[in-house]
Motif scaffolding. Structure first.
Motif, short mmCIF file in Angstrom:
data_model
loop_
_atom_site.label_atom_id
_atom_site.label_comp_id
_atom_site.label_asym_id
_atom_site.label_seq_id
_atom_site.Cartn_x
_atom_site.Cartn_y
_atom_site.Cartn_z
N GLY A 68 0.78 -1.23 0.00
CA GLY A 68 0.00 0.00 0.00
C GLY A 68 0.80 1.28 0.00
O GLY A 68 0.25 2.36 0.23
N SER A 69 2.11 1.21 -0.28
CA SER A 69 2.93 2.42 -0.32
C SER A 69 2.70 3.18 -1.62
O SER A 69 2.52 2.58 -2.68
CB SER A 69 4.41 2.07 -0.20
N ILE A 70 2.76 4.51 -1.53
CA ILE A 70 2.61 5.36 -2.70
C ILE A 70 3.93 6.10 -2.93
O ILE A 70 4.39 6.85 -2.06
CB ILE A 70 1.47 6.37 -2.52
N GLY A 95 1.78 1.46 3.77
CA GLY A 95 0.94 2.64 3.86
C GLY A 95 1.66 3.97 3.83
O GLY A 95 1.05 5.01 4.10
N SER A 96 2.94 3.99 3.49
CA SER A 96 3.67 5.25 3.40
C SER A 96 3.26 6.01 2.14
O SER A 96 2.97 5.40 1.10
CB SER A 96 5.18 4.99 3.35
N ASN A 108 19.87 3.10 2.34
CA ASN A 108 19.73 2.53 3.68
C ASN A 108 18.80 3.32 4.60
O ASN A 108 19.04 3.41 5.80
CB ASN A 108 21.10 2.37 4.35
N CYS A 109 17.73 3.85 4.04
CA CYS A 109 16.75 4.57 4.86
C CYS A 109 15.55 3.67 5.18
O CYS A 109 15.21 2.76 4.42
CB CYS A 109 16.25 5.82 4.13
N PHE A 110 14.93 3.96 6.32
CA PHE A 110 13.69 3.27 6.71
C PHE A 110 12.60 4.32 6.87
O PHE A 110 12.74 5.26 7.65
CB PHE A 110 13.87 2.50 8.01
N ILE A 111 11.52 4.14 6.12
CA ILE A 111 10.38 5.05 6.18
C ILE A 111 9.24 4.30 6.85
O ILE A 111 8.72 3.32 6.31
CB ILE A 111 9.97 5.53 4.77
N GLY A 112 8.85 4.73 8.05
CA GLY A 112 7.91 3.99 8.88
C GLY A 112 6.50 3.92 8.33
O GLY A 112 6.08 4.75 7.51
N ALA A 113 5.76 2.95 8.81
CA ALA A 113 4.40 2.69 8.32
C ALA A 113 3.51 3.92 8.49
O ALA A 113 3.52 4.58 9.53
CB ALA A 113 3.80 1.51 9.07
#
Length: 215
Positions: free
Chosen positions: A136-138, A154-155, A166-171
Motif C-alpha cells: 500500500g505504499s505510494i 501505507g507510506s 539505507n533509509c527506513f520510512i515507517g508505516a
C-alpha cells in the motif's frame, strides 16, 4: 512457460515478510518449486505449504541458471549483507513485483526489489536495488529511492523526493514533495515530514516530524 522450463525460487528468511513474498510467488505461478531457508533451525516446517530448511550456506550447489533468490529480510543492514553476499557469487536476485501493484510508464526498477501488493510507483520514479516497497505504499512521480531502503506499509511519498541509501520510512508516514532524505535515516511510523533530512543517520518522528536523535 512450460513446466520443464520453469525456474525454482529460494526465499531467504522465514519471518513475517517471507509470507508476503511466498504469497506473491505462489500467485504468479512462475516457479516449478519454492524453498524457504531460515537462519536458524526452523520453528515451522512449512509456511504456506512451502518447505522451510536451515541455511547451510552452500550456495555454490545451486544451479545459477535454474534458481532465483528473494531476500525476505526487513532489516536494511542485514538485507544489504545478504545482497552483497549473493551478488559476489553471481546468484540471481531479480525484482519481484506484485500483480496488484501499479507501475506507471517510464519508471525504473533495479534488481532485488520487492514491490508489494497495492503499492504504486508514479511516472518517472526510480527505484535502485534491494529495496522493499511494502504493501500500500505510494511513491509519486519522479521520486528516487536509491538502494537498501525499506518503505513500510501505507507510506505516502510525494513527487520529486530523493531517498538516499539505507533509509527506513515507517508505516503510515507522509513525505512532502521535493525533499531529501539522507543516508541511513529513519522516519518514524505515522510521521509527517515537511522539511528535508540533510544530515545522515538521523531519526525523525512526529507530526510534523522533528529531529529526535542521531542513530
Amino acid at each position: 512457460m512450460s513446466q520443464k522450463n520453469k525456474k525454482n525460487a529460494v526465499i531467504i528468511g522465514a519471518g513475517g515478510h517471507c509470507r508476503v513474498i511466498a504469497s506473491m510467488l505462489i500467485s504468479q505461478k512462475k516457479y516449478e518449486f519454492i524453498k524457504i531457508l531460515d537462519f536458524s533451525e526452523p520453528k515451522e516446517k512449512k509456511i504456506l505449504n512451502i518447505n522451510v530448511e536451515k541455511i547451510d550456506n552452500n550456495f555454490e550447489a545451486y544451479n545459477k541458471k535454474s534458481f532465483d533468490f528473494y531476500l525476505a529480510i526487513g532489516d536494511n543492514k542485514k538485507r544489504e549483507v545478504w545482497w552483497k553476499k549473493l551478488n559476489e557469487i553471481n546468484i540471481s536476485c531479480p525484482s519481484l513485483i506484485s500483480d496488484k501493484a501499479i507501475i506507471e510508464r517510464n519508471s525504473e526498477i533495479g534488481e532485488g526489489n520487492i514491490i508489494c501488493p497495492n503499492s504504486y510507483l508514479g511516472v518517472l520514479s526510480k527505484i535502485g536495488d534491494n529495496n522493499i516497497i511494502n504493501t500500500g505504499s505510494i511513491i509519486d512521480h519522479e521520486t528516487i529511492i536509491e538502494n537498501n531502503c525499506h518503505i513500510a506499509p501505507g507510506s505516502t511519498i510525494a513527487g520529486r523526493v530523493t531517498i538516499k541509501n539505507n533509509c527506513f520510512i515507517g508505516a503510515g508516514s507522509v513525505i512532502k514533495d521535493n525533499l531529501l532524505i539522507s543516508e541511513h535515516s529513519i522516519l518514524g511510523a505515522g510521521s509527517i515530514l515537511l522539511n528535508s533530512i540533510d544530515k545522515k543517520k538521523c531519526l525523525y518522528v512526529g507530526v510534523p516530524a522533528k529531529f529526535k536523535r542521531e542513530i
